[in-house]
Every structure is written in C-alpha cells, then in structure tokens.
Design an enzyme around this catalytic site. Structure first.
Site, short mmCIF file in Angstrom:
data_model
loop_
_atom_site.label_atom_id
_atom_site.label_comp_id
_atom_site.label_asym_id
_atom_site.label_seq_id
_atom_site.Cartn_x
_atom_site.Cartn_y
_atom_site.Cartn_z
N TRP A 158 0.85 -1.20 0.00
CA TRP A 158 0.00 0.00 0.00
C TRP A 158 0.88 1.25 0.00
CZ3 TRP A 158 -1.79 2.78 4.82
CH2 TRP A 158 -2.75 3.77 4.51
N ASP A 174 -1.23 -5.83 9.04
CA ASP A 174 -2.17 -4.79 8.61
C ASP A 174 -3.43 -5.51 8.15
OD1 ASP A 174 -3.59 -2.70 7.62
OD2 ASP A 174 -2.06 -1.99 6.22
N LYS A 229 -13.05 -0.50 5.05
CA LYS A 229 -13.51 -1.27 3.89
C LYS A 229 -14.61 -2.24 4.26
CE LYS A 229 -9.18 -0.03 2.43
NZ LYS A 229 -8.07 0.45 3.26
#
Length: 309
Positions: free
Chosen positions: A178, A259, A295
């Site tokens: 990311w 993560d 999300k």
C-alpha cells in the site's frame, strides 16, 4: 446586569474595551489595515511559510480526481475499495444504518472524554473479531488493544511505539505494498526495507524470494504482513505458506506487524480471513495487529480502527 448607578463589573469591562477601540479608531486607517494584515515574518510581503512546497497529488486519491474529471459516461472508479450501488453511488450498509439508529436512540450516551485507550467495549470486541472469541491470548489476558484512527492511525501508533520501545528499528514491507506504508513508518521513526512478494510473470506470490529476503533479515527485525486481500495485488499466501512464513519468522525472532484492512473481503468469512493472524498468535509469540473498519464496514469517513498487541 446591575441596576445601580455605577454599573456592574461587566459594564466596566465593556466600557474599557469601548474606550480602547475608540482610541484605536483615531489611528490612520492605513495603520489599522497594516496591523490587521501584518504577517509574522519581518517582510510584510512574504510569509514565514512561503518556502513550503505544495505536496504532489496523492496517487490513490488522485485516481478519484481523474475519475471525476473524466467526461466519459461509461466509467468505474477503482481508486478506493468502498461499497457502491449498481449506479456507482456510495452505499451505506444496512447493519451500519441500524447501528447508527441504535446509537441515536440510546439516551444513556454522553459526549464525555473516553479513556486514553478509547472505548473499552469497542477494544474488547475488536480483539475478539480478529483473534476469535475463544482465543487463548484473550483468555490468558495477553492482549492489549487501543482505539485508533482507522488502519492508518493504528499503524502509526504501533510504529511509534516500536520506534521508542523496541530494540530493532527496521521494518520490512512487501514489494509492492500500500502506497502509504513507507511514509507512515518512516515518519514514525522506523527504517523501511522491502522483501520480494509479487511475481509479475506468474501474477502470483514470489514465495521463494519472500523466504530468502526474510531469511536474510537481521534478527528481531519487524515484518509488515497483510492479513488478507493483499493491497494492491490481491495475492495472498496459502495456509501452508503462511505456516512456513511463521516458522521462519519465529526462528529468527522477527516481529510480525499485521495490517488487517480487509477482514471479510477476501473470502467472505471474517474467521477465514483472520487465519494468518491467529496462526501467529497461537504460538505465544509477540504480534502487532492494525485493524481498519473502513472497507469491510464501509466506514471510510468514520476513521474507525484499533491496534492490538
């Protein structure tokens, strides 16, 4: 206000302020404008911040900017992983609307400060969600969780804790990863290195390269791992590969920092998508977990997240 002849203390203060303003008003209007507009720098035509260079467009949010500017009637915004309707409009999940309604109708809720670690019940349930309700680590009271500003804030808080309290300040991140990971960790005080992850030729995991790079990492180094739905490739190790990664990392004393931004997105199962994390927690070693609800619950604007250690 007092009805006495001398007036109240409030009256006296107002009168004093009025006299002060009246004396200021007798100044040259240009002088007044000069005082009001005077910057903090010596040169009134310059700002102490004039040297600041405008930051470049964020590559992730820049996709949305380009999408909005595109005149084509047939387009799809792939910049942010958020729920959308068939018409491409933002979608709020029914479960989120239901929860919001419950909060609105809860007359016992107040707006006082939370404890420094956040909402206790939220932290407790966040740990259960990622570790499992029957997690030995929870039962044995080996987990501490703090509420953070979504996944980004959780990563930053964890990274600053490590930079201050951990003996190794090098973190290995997958290549690619990311876009904000290098910035978050660097600004928190960690040195960022990468390990091989994606193989463009096979469009799959470069598992051998991953093992070689982590195998040559210094003992105790921190390793960032995507719990599931690797961003941006979507390629995840199998459970057998996760087990080999776990064995290698534990043998070298490498510290896993997960993560978890997509729990429930990869397989449709919250439990299945947490298996990688739970494998590392089950062996009793240390583990960092940054959780985001942006999300999987569509709560981008709410900044809801947690850090568990």
């Amino acid at each position: 206000m007092s009805s006495g002849g001398h007036g109240s203390a409030t009256d006296r203060r107002l009168n004093a302020l009025f006299r002060h303003l009246s004396s200021s008003a007798r100044m040259d209007p240009q002088q007044l404008n000069s005082i009001a507009a005077s910057p903090t720098s010596a040169n009134q035509n310059d700002s102490v911040f004039s040297h600041v260079v405008r930051a470049p467009e964020d590559p992730i949010l820049g996709v949305t900017v380009a999408y909005n500017k595109d005149p084509s009637p047939v387009k799809l915004n792939l910049g942010v992983g958020a729920y959308r309707t068939e018409e491409g409009k933002p979608l709020v999940l029914n479960v989120v609307r239901k929860a919001e309604q419950q909060l609105v109708n809860d007359r016992s809720r107040v707006k006082e400060y939370l404890p420094i670690v956040g909402l206790a019940e939220f932290n407790k349930l966040s740990a259960k969600l990622i570790l499992g309700a029957d997690s030995p680590a929870i039962r044995e009271n080996r987990v501490t969780t703090v509420q953070c500003l979504s996944g980004t804030g959780s990563l930053r808080v964890g990274a600053e804790f490590l930079a201050r309290h951990y003996h190794q300040r090098t973190i290995y991140i997958p290549q690619p990863t990311w876009g904000n990971h290098p910035k978050v960790f660097t600004l928190a005080g960690l040195s960022v290195k990468s390990y091989r992850y994606y193989d463009p030729a096979t469009r799959g995991l470069n598992f051998q390269g991953l093992l070689e790079d982590l195998g040559s990492a210094p003992a105790g180094a921190i390793v960032l791992l995507h719990a599931c739905a690797h961003n941006p490739t979507g390629v995840d190790p199998t459970l057998q590969q996760w087990e080999r990664i776990r064995q290698l990392m534990r043998s070298k004393g490498l510290l896993p920092f997960f993560d978890s931004a997509y729990q429930g997105f990869a397989s449709g199962s919250l439990d299945s998508d947490a298996q990688s994390v739970r494998m590392f927690v089950a062996d009793g070693g240390e583990c960092f977990i940054a959780q985001s609800y942006a999300k999987n619950l569509g709560l981008y604007g709410e900044r809801v997240g947690a850090l568990s250690i």
